[in-house]
Design a protein around this motif. Structure first.
Motif, PDB file in Angstrom:
ATOM      1  N   ARG A  98       3.489   1.589  -3.021  1.00 55.81           N
ATOM      2  CA  ARG A  98       2.890   1.931  -4.303  1.00 55.81           C
ATOM      3  C   ARG A  98       2.664   3.433  -4.455  1.00 55.81           C
ATOM      4  NH1 ARG A  98      -2.489  -0.501  -6.168  1.00 55.81           N
ATOM      5  NH2 ARG A  98      -2.667  -1.196  -4.031  1.00 55.81           N
ATOM      6  N   SER A  99       2.470   4.101  -3.332  1.00 56.53           N
ATOM      7  CA  SER A  99       2.048   5.499  -3.411  1.00 56.53           C
ATOM      8  C   SER A  99       3.108   6.314  -4.149  1.00 56.53           C
ATOM      9  CB  SER A  99       1.823   6.057  -2.017  1.00 56.53           C
ATOM     10  OG  SER A  99       3.015   6.037  -1.317  1.00 56.53           O
ATOM     11  N   PRO A 100       2.671   7.114  -5.096  1.00 60.27           N
ATOM     12  CA  PRO A 100       3.598   7.760  -6.002  1.00 60.27           C
ATOM     13  C   PRO A 100       4.476   8.815  -5.327  1.00 60.27           C
ATOM     14  CG  PRO A 100       1.364   8.573  -6.334  1.00 60.27           C
ATOM     15  CD  PRO A 100       1.280   7.467  -5.344  1.00 60.27           C
ATOM     16  N   SER A 101       3.900   9.585  -4.469  1.00 58.32           N
ATOM     17  CA  SER A 101       4.687  10.648  -3.857  1.00 58.32           C
ATOM     18  C   SER A 101       4.860  10.322  -2.380  1.00 58.32           C
ATOM     19  CB  SER A 101       3.945  11.971  -3.998  1.00 58.32           C
ATOM     20  OG  SER A 101       2.716  11.887  -3.334  1.00 58.32           O
ATOM     21  N   PHE A 127      -6.244  15.060   5.547  1.00 58.12           N
ATOM     22  CA  PHE A 127      -5.576  15.335   4.271  1.00 58.12           C
ATOM     23  C   PHE A 127      -5.116  16.770   4.229  1.00 58.12           C
ATOM     24  CE2 PHE A 127      -7.768  11.537   3.400  1.00 58.12           C
ATOM     25  CZ  PHE A 127      -6.966  10.907   2.472  1.00 58.12           C
ATOM     26  N   PHE A 154       0.819  -1.201   0.000  1.00 59.56           N
ATOM     27  CA  PHE A 154       0.000   0.000   0.000  1.00 59.56           C
ATOM     28  C   PHE A 154       0.861   1.263   0.000  1.00 59.56           C
ATOM     29  CE2 PHE A 154      -3.093   2.737   2.045  1.00 59.56           C
ATOM     30  CZ  PHE A 154      -4.138   2.475   1.223  1.00 59.56           C
ATOM     31  N   MET A 214      -8.699  11.349  -2.650  1.00 61.60           N
ATOM     32  CA  MET A 214      -8.369  10.209  -1.807  1.00 61.60           C
ATOM     33  C   MET A 214      -8.068   8.979  -2.676  1.00 61.60           C
ATOM     34  SD  MET A 214      -9.886   7.261  -0.580  1.00 61.60           S
ATOM     35  CE  MET A 214     -11.610   7.538  -0.919  1.00 61.60           C
ATOM     36  N   GLU A 244      -6.973   8.877  -5.706  1.00 64.25           N
ATOM     37  CA  GLU A 244      -5.693   9.000  -6.395  1.00 64.25           C
ATOM     38  C   GLU A 244      -4.529   8.826  -5.435  1.00 64.25           C
ATOM     39  OE1 GLU A 244      -5.295  12.472  -8.824  1.00 64.25           O
ATOM     40  OE2 GLU A 244      -7.068  11.872  -9.956  1.00 64.25           O
ATOM     41  N   MET A 245      -4.688   9.388  -4.267  1.00 64.23           N
ATOM     42  CA  MET A 245      -3.604   9.332  -3.296  1.00 64.23           C
ATOM     43  C   MET A 245      -3.278   7.879  -2.920  1.00 64.23           C
ATOM     44  SD  MET A 245      -3.435  11.695  -0.056  1.00 64.23           S
ATOM     45  CE  MET A 245      -1.968  11.885   0.906  1.00 64.23           C
ATOM     46  N   TYR A 246      -4.299   7.079  -2.772  1.00 60.19           N
ATOM     47  CA  TYR A 246      -4.070   5.695  -2.366  1.00 60.19           C
ATOM     48  C   TYR A 246      -4.177   4.726  -3.534  1.00 60.19           C
ATOM     49  CZ  TYR A 246      -4.306   7.504   2.330  1.00 60.19           C
ATOM     50  OH  TYR A 246      -4.049   8.206   3.461  1.00 60.19           O
ATOM     51  N   GLN A 247      -4.308   5.264  -4.725  1.00 61.21           N
ATOM     52  CA  GLN A 247      -4.397   4.433  -5.940  1.00 61.21           C
ATOM     53  C   GLN A 247      -5.472   3.366  -5.791  1.00 61.21           C
ATOM     54  OE1 GLN A 247      -0.529   3.304  -7.357  1.00 61.21           O
ATOM     55  NE2 GLN A 247      -0.246   5.458  -7.818  1.00 61.21           N
ATOM     56  N   LEU A 248      -6.673   3.813  -5.532  1.00 56.98           N
ATOM     57  CA  LEU A 248      -7.776   2.868  -5.307  1.00 56.98           C
ATOM     58  C   LEU A 248      -8.764   2.867  -6.475  1.00 56.98           C
ATOM     59  CD1 LEU A 248      -8.433   3.629  -1.559  1.00 56.98           C
ATOM     60  CD2 LEU A 248      -7.349   1.620  -2.512  1.00 56.98           C
ATOM     61  N   PRO A 298      -9.751   4.122   2.722  1.00 63.26           N
ATOM     62  CA  PRO A 298      -8.418   3.513   2.601  1.00 63.26           C
ATOM     63  C   PRO A 298      -8.150   2.467   3.665  1.00 63.26           C
ATOM     64  CG  PRO A 298      -8.247   5.905   2.842  1.00 63.26           C
ATOM     65  CD  PRO A 298      -9.682   5.572   2.868  1.00 63.26           C
ATOM     66  N   ILE A 302      -2.561   5.263   9.350  1.00 59.56           N
ATOM     67  CA  ILE A 302      -3.171   4.175   8.592  1.00 59.56           C
ATOM     68  C   ILE A 302      -2.476   2.875   8.916  1.00 59.56           C
ATOM     69  CG2 ILE A 302      -3.435   3.258   6.272  1.00 59.56           C
ATOM     70  CD1 ILE A 302      -3.703   6.272   5.507  1.00 59.56           C
ATOM     71  N   VAL A 354       4.132  10.358   1.006  1.00 57.19           N
ATOM     72  CA  VAL A 354       2.973  10.858   1.749  1.00 57.19           C
ATOM     73  C   VAL A 354       3.479  11.334   3.114  1.00 57.19           C
ATOM     74  CG1 VAL A 354       0.700  10.228   2.559  1.00 57.19           C
ATOM     75  CG2 VAL A 354       1.674   9.079   0.594  1.00 57.19           C
TER      76      VAL A 354
END
Lengths: 470, 433
Positions: A302-305, A470, A299, B245, B247-251, B219, A315, A307
């Motif tokens: 994978r996140s592109p930037s 967020f 999880f 959300m 996009e951030m977690y690629q869901l 998420p 989480i 976080v």
């Protein structure tokens, strides 16, 4: 509540309801039976205690009163008329739940901040009057205030440094203790080969709750820059309102002063964490930090930037086993207070400081020479811009005696100046204003409390509790 | 004995919504019970004048300026002439207003009282007491409900709220819930497999619908389970946050946003999932919960407002309006489904026994009977009642009422009662069943 007539009406209605429903729907019979038995049972019980529970949040089925067997449910067909009002009616109503009991002395203390701010504004006016009307040497007040500012700044930096270092030591001790405890306590992860990296130690700075002291050179640079700006702009500021008559300037300045008083952020409460809360906060952060390193879930990877770590960590808590989760639960509830602490810097409003500066500029434009305009503006900025910050700092650090000393010094100085410059008439008015604010203000505030009538109940919009933001 | 009833509200079709649905179905059921019903609302765009819907349900779309969120401007008196005309033309006996946000409803009730008609008010929403809008609203409600015949609320919580807001006697308030049309919310014939669990959310995406909670828990749930998907229908200001959300977690594979849907499509969306998630922060009744249960979904909901009253415990998993609690509730629901602890296939038939528009109409009819037997007070009684509301408000209210009577007098002179034609009633057909 209900007279005999009303009861008759109720009975008639019950009968009627039953008759109509029987004729109308056939599928109800099983439900109906259940109701009947339940009412019978409750009648047999016969005890007259009213068991309407104040909090019927999770299990609504329990919110019935034993005496009547009525339940606060819509899906259940009950042998009562639709306008039946149970004894448990409004049992969830809360009145004045957020009301605080104020103590008179605390209020006097809080209201004295208004007087302090008033005195600051007055001191600027007095100095202006001295320079403008009595041909004071403008350098003298400036030198005085600048010396005080420099001393205050050094004190501020040193105190903050000391406090922060103290906390850092405390944190280190706590961390060491936690690391020792790893094998024994199950909540701090069952980690076979935990390595402490350099980055861990560096990260410690983030965990501190004390504000960081200002950088000395940066501060010097920016203050020098501001002084030079004012110096260059003084000729412009001096001639800014040449075409305006003095009367309008006095009126404008008066309004600005009033707005200044109204918009000032009189900070009374400073959120402070107890040691226990602080420890919980650290514990959570430490755990998250280790978990981040150990559980690199698909999880996260994978996140592109990258976080922000706070989101990730909260989480990540879920990846650990349920046992762990339960241990961590109470930590979440401190979050609101923590957020408050972190957001404090943003929350402070600067409107009153801006107004104070504009007031100084407006007044300075009446002065004759460049040097007097310059020194007056600088004096005003130091008094109305920097001093409140310093005063807030002393109150946050609980240096109450020091705060009192500042307050008494300033108020007495301003009072004497008012007495000397404006005469006894103004002095008496000024003093009685103090009296009104400090003595009568809190009293009036307390008398108004009895009119407070807050109503809260299940109809209010619930406040959601969200951990990750967020 | 059949009555002539006017349902007055700003909210009616073509605008979709809970109040609109309630009015329409109540009217249909009342017509089935041989009453004569007209609906009075304001014009929507070019939809003005009189329309006749199924079974001769007559709708008056009064051309009238819209003020805020589809409610007309609160002018107290301006709709009196046309309302009087309609009331006389349709020989109305009972004026039944809907929705406390609707100023047309308020006007209808005030003028109905002035004309000596019986009045009933149905409250559909909850209000607090703290903010300015609520305070103004509650004052207005107090004014209208001072002389009301009877009040209907959609849930017990709503009743408590209304009793305090309008300071009326609780005996004068009945609780009659909303209902659903069971035929429109049938579950799928063959059950979905539990290999992949879909959680359905249908809600307008506003902050007070708990969108922040939704964004926070998706998420976490996706991380806990690999076989859980989300299907979210609805539109609103929080739509963008949801997309962020995702996009951030690629869901993108797991969470599907399908935007706003029409009410007819609700069932088709619902039956794609096994769990219905309702994170709302306030709700007077929550018809959508009943709809979801009727479609055979297990309902996970926050226990706010009137929600705990709506469904039995076995159909729902309750949570506090908190992130952790909601995640736990969803976990519990998934566990229940996987362990086959709940049988959702019986939900539909159980809901049929609980909620139906026929039942609502019956219970409303009882209220009508009660109101018709009430004796109307004289003008003096009415003025005294209003005067006792408060020192300043009382005087203001009395002034309004006096002016209302004056206007009625003027109208009687210029447009006499006798000159108004009476509308012919729609022929009563025999009920088939």
């Amino acid at each position: 509540m209900s007279s005999s007539e009303d009861e008759k009406e109720l009975n008639i209605n019950i009968l009627r309801n039953n008759i109509i429903r029987r004729s109308s729907s056939k599928k109800e019979s099983p439900i109906k039976l259940i109701i009947n038995t339940s009412t019978n049972n409750s009648d047999d019980d016969g005890d007259n205690e009213n068991t309407s529970k104040p909090e019927l949040f999770l299990n609504c089925d329990q919110s019935s009163s034993k005496v009547t067997g009525w339940k606060k449910l819509l899906w259940l067909k009950q042998p009562y008329p639709d306008n039946y009002t149970d004894a448990s009616f409004l049992s969830q109503l809360k009145r004045n739940s957020t009301v605080v009991q104020y103590s008179y002395t605390k209020l006097v203390y809080d209201f004295s901040l208004v007087v302090l701010h008033l005195s600051l504004i007055m001191s600027v006016i007095v100095v202006f009057y001295g320079i403008y009307q009595l041909n004071w040497n403008p350098i003298k007040p400036l030198i005085l205030s600048t010396t005080m500012t420099i001393i205050g700044f050094i004190y501020y930096t040193v105190t903050l440094n000391i406090r922060r270092n103290k906390e850092l030591i405390e944190l280190q001790q706590f961390k060491i203790k936690q690391l020792y405890n790893i094998p024994t306590t199950p909540n701090l992860l069952l980690v076979p080969n935990l390595k402490i990296n350099e980055s861990d130690i560096l990260n410690m700075e983030e965990y501190l709750t004390e504000p960081s002291p200002p950088n000395f050179y940066e501060t010097c640079k920016s203050s020098l820059l501001i002084i030079l700006y004012i110096l260059t702009l003084t000729p412009v500021l001096k001639s800014l309102t040449n075409s305006t008559s003095s009367d309008s300037i006095w009126a404008l300045s008066g309004w600005l002063s009033i707005l200044n008083i109204l918009f000032n952020d009189y900070q009374i409460e400073f959120p402070k964490l107890s040691i226990k809360e602080k420890r919980l906060h650290w514990q959570k952060l430490l755990i998250n930090n280790y978990q981040n390193k150990l559980f690199q879930t698909p999880f996260n990877s994978r996140s592109p930037s990258p976080v922000p770590s706070r989101i990730n960590s909260s989480i990540n808590l879920n990846t650990s086993n349920s046992n762990n989760q339960q241990e961590l639960k109470p930590i979440f509830h401190n979050n609101i207070k923590l957020n408050e602490l972190f957001n404090q810097q943003i929350k402070n409003s600067n409107i009153s400081k801006n107004i104070a500066v504009s007031n100084a500029i407006v007044l300075a434009s009446r002065l004759n020479s460049n040097i007097s305009a310059f020194s007056f503006i600088l004096f005003a900025i130091q008094l109305c811009g920097l001093f409140p910050t310093f005063n807030n700092f002393t109150r946050r650090c609980k240096l109450n005696e020091f705060h009192l000393l500042q307050m008494i010094l300033i108020i007495v100085t301003v009072d004497t100046l008012v007495c000397k410059l404006f005469g006894y008439g103004w002095f008496i008015t000024w003093i009685s204003l103090h009296f009104m604010i400090i003595i009568i203000g809190p009293w009036y505030f307390l008398t108004l409390q009895k009119y407070k009538n807050e109503l809260q109940g299940p109809w209010d919009i619930a406040k959601p509790v969200v951990n990750s933001k967020f | 004995m059949p009555y002539n009833i006017a349902l007055v509200s700003d909210f009616f079709y073509p605008q979709p919504g809970g109040v609109e649905l309630h009015i329409y179905h109540l009217a249909q059921e009342l017509i089935k019970r041989k009453h004569s019903v007209v609906i009075i609302t304001h014009g929507y765009g070019d939809r003005r004048g009189v329309r006749i819907l199924t079974n001769g349900l007559k709708v008056y779309y009064i051309p009238y300026g819209v003020f805020h969120r589809q409610s007309t401007h609160p002018t107290v008196f301006s709709a009196f002439p046309i309302l009087r005309n309609i009331f006389i033309r349709e020989q109305i006996e009972i004026v039944h207003g809907h929705g406390s946000c609707s100023s047309m409803c308020h006007e209808g009730l005030i003028h109905g009282n002035t004309m000596g008609l019986k009045t009933i008010f149905t409250d559909h929403s909850l209000f607090g007491f703290a903010d300015v809008a609520s305070i103004i609203h509650n004052k207005l409600l107090k004014f209208t409900l001072k002389d009301i015949g009877h009040v209907i609320c959609v849930s017990h919580t709503c009743k408590e709220n209304t009793v305090i807001r309008a300071s009326i006697k609780p005996e004068n308030v009945s609780v009659i819930p909303n209902a659903v049309i069971h035929e429109n919310f049938q579950p799928l014939k063959n059950k979905l497999s539990l290999k992949e669990i879909t959680i359905v959310v249908i809600s307008r995406l506003f902050p007070n619908k708990g969108c922040d909670l939704l964004i926070a828990i998706i998420p976490r749930i996706c991380q806990n389970y690999n076989n859980v998907k989300f299907l979210i229908a609805g539109d609103g200001p929080k739509f963008i946050d949801l997309e962020q959300m995702i996009e951030m977690y690629q869901l993108q594979e797991r969470v599907k946003l399908i935007g706003s849907i029409r009410h007819e499509q609700v069932r088709d969306v619902m039956v794609k999932g096994q769990i219905y998630l309702h994170p709302s922060l306030t709700e007077a009744f929550g018809t959508v919960l009943v709809e979801a249960a009727s479609c055979g979904l297990l309902v996970v909901t926050t226990n706010v407002g009137g929600i705990p009253e709506v469904l039995p415990n076995k159909m729902t998993v309750f949570a506090k309006p908190e992130e952790d609690s909601l995640v736990e509730a969803v976990n519990e629901a998934i566990k229940k489904l996987q362990n086959k602890e709940v049988d959702t296939s019986t939900f539909h038939n159980e809901i049929i026994g609980m909620y139906g528009w026929g039942d609502v109409a019956l219970r409303t009819e009882i209220v009508y009977d009660k109101v018709m037997n009430q004796r109307k007070g004289t003008i003096g009684d009415r003025l005294i009642k209003y005067y006792n509301v408060g020192s300043w408000a009382g005087i203001l209210y009395v002034l309004c009422i006096v002016v209302d009577y004056l206007i009625l007098g003027v109208l009687e002179i210029y447009y006499p009662r006798g000159d108004i034609d009476l509308a012919r009633k729609w022929p009563v057909t025999k009920r088939k069943n």
